[in-house]
Motif scaffolding. Structure first.
Motif, PDB file in Angstrom:
ATOM      1  N   ASP A 139       0.830  -1.205   0.000  1.00  0.00           N
ATOM      2  CA  ASP A 139       0.000   0.000   0.000  1.00  0.00           C
ATOM      3  C   ASP A 139       0.867   1.259   0.000  1.00  0.00           C
ATOM      4  OD1 ASP A 139      -2.136  -1.671   0.092  1.00  0.00           O
ATOM      5  OD2 ASP A 139      -2.609  -1.344   2.210  1.00  0.00           O
ATOM      6  N   THR A 140       0.259   2.366  -0.381  1.00  0.00           N
ATOM      7  CA  THR A 140       0.975   3.640  -0.412  1.00  0.00           C
ATOM      8  C   THR A 140       1.169   4.166   1.011  1.00  0.00           C
ATOM      9  OG1 THR A 140       0.008   4.170  -2.554  1.00  0.00           O
ATOM     10  CG2 THR A 140       0.919   6.004  -1.278  1.00  0.00           C
ATOM     11  N   THR A 163       6.195   8.621   6.006  1.00  0.00           N
ATOM     12  CA  THR A 163       7.493   8.043   5.678  1.00  0.00           C
ATOM     13  C   THR A 163       8.577   8.684   6.544  1.00  0.00           C
ATOM     14  OG1 THR A 163       7.935   9.651   3.907  1.00  0.00           O
ATOM     15  CG2 THR A 163       6.825   7.604   3.293  1.00  0.00           C
TER      16      THR A 163
END
Length: 400
Positions: free
Chosen positions: A344-345, A349
């Motif tokens: 998944d995206t 991050t």
């Protein structure tokens, strides 16, 4: 000949001692460490990893199995990295990087989610995924500044190891207040031996007992310095304001024999509420460097509130170990965290150093975000991550 990487055995003790003396003692060979045989076998041995060139030990690192106190009295296993050394003529060959990477792999296999160390260089270890966690105060104060209090009459003196059974409950209660203190249930290193007499000097332990409840509420460990007029307290733990004042009184009494005393304390220590002036020197310094060994083990070790629930897609970069490098789906529900690799995206991050710092909680996730240490693509997911990794006051008294 290809260098050999392997775990050390008792037969390597003499070579290991020689390498440690070169790295940390300027080559000094005290009589007690002459290379004539193996080390004493009266305690468990911490694993030691070494590189050999043509049979010669040229690099080594020790990994102490420890446990840290975490939220709600929980414990988390930590691999304490120590004695990292490389012979001067063998540096620049990547041996230490290999030792660290293999140490992380071994810690993962031993289910030790965290790693910690006291660095010779923060920049060096940051390249390998560790970063500073926690802040503490380092005091140096003129004893003439410290007042005495009536509670000083309620302190009792012990000498050396006779105090262990008295001070252990105080230490255990103190660890409940901070994230990251060692539980002192691990035998190697044996931290309670820090109470023993050493270097030809007596170790004095002063314990404050509440006269109203007959409960011991604090203690300090004092030794005279081997030279100079500044004593360094090895421990100063107070559970109540009365205990804090009683222990300060003991320092006041030593003002007739010494000029200064120094010690380390948590960031929220109240000394400045009792003593303040130009002769109180306070430095703000980091506790040590921490690292997440394995994301799945570290996150599943957490025990969030049962009413916290949701899902976060976290993208992490870790240039040292492949199992931490990727995208992870974290599900929080029923007081537990589950982690799975996903395609998944990512919603948030960051790199492994940032995640490691946020895991300890000092610096906080919000502070790290404000410094540009992560990218946030979904605010709801970020808020869930912030709730899962809340700010904390950390402390760590023990070295390794």
């Amino acid at each position: 000949m290809t260098p050999e990487l392997r775990w050390l055995t008792p037969g390597d003790d003499a070579a290991h001692s020689a390498l440690m003396n070169e790295a940390f003692s300027r080559g000094r060979r005290p009589a007690a460490l002459e290379f004539t045989g193996a080390l004493p076998q009266d305690k468990p041995r911490s694993p030691k990893l070494g590189f050999f060139e043509a049979g010669r030990l040229v690099a080594a690192a020790t990994y102490h199995p420890l446990h840290l106190r975490w939220d709600g009295g929980a414990e988390i296993a930590l691999s304490g990295v120590a004695g990292v050394a490389c012979a001067a003529d063998c540096r620049g060959r990547g041996y230490v990087a290999r030792l660290l990477a293999e140490g992380l792999r071994d810690a993962r296999e031993r289910a030790q989610p965290l790693s910690g160390l006291f660095p010779f260089s923060y920049a060096f270890y940051r390249k390998h995924g560790w970063d500073w966690v926690g802040e503490q105060r380092s005091y140096t104060i003129a004893l003439s500044m410290i007042p005495s209090y009536p509670e000083g009459r309620d302190t009792r003196r012990y000498e050396g190891m006779e105090a262990v059974d008295v001070v252990r409950p105080i230490y255990d209660a103190y660890t409940q207040r901070y994230r990251g203190m060692t539980t002192r249930t691990d035998l190697d290193p044996n931290y309670w031996k820090g109470l023993d007499h050493r270097d030809g000097y007596t170790t004095y332990i002063y314990v404050y007992r509440n006269p109203a409840t007959s409960v011991d509420e604090g203690y300090l460990v004092f030794r005279y310095p081997t030279e100079g007029d500044t004593a360094t307290l090895h421990e100063f733990f107070a559970l109540t304001p009365s205990a804090y004042r009683g222990l300060l009184s003991m320092l006041h009494y030593y003002g007739t024999q010494l000029k200064h005393v120094s010690w380390r304390a948590p960031i929220n220590d109240p000394l400045s509420l009792y003593v303040q002036g130009y002769d109180l020197q306070t430095r703000l310094i980091p506790l040590f460097m921490g690292r997440i060994v394995s994301i799945d083990q570290a996150l599943t070790a957490l025990t969030p509130s049962s009413d916290l629930r949701g899902r976060i897609i976290l993208g992490v970069t870790d240039g040292q170990v492949d199992w931490n490098n990727g995208v992870f789906a974290m599900t929080v529900e029923g007081g537990q965290v589950t982690v799975a690799v996903t395609e998944d995206t990512p919603q948030v991050t960051l790199d492994i150093t940032t995640l490691s710092q946020a895991y300890w909680g000092e610096p906080s996730l919000d502070r790290l975000r404000a410094a540009g240490r992560m990218e946030v693509f979904d605010e709801t997911a970020y808020q869930l991550l912030a709730a899962l990794l809340p700010p904390a006051t950390c402390f760590l008294q023990d070295g390794f």
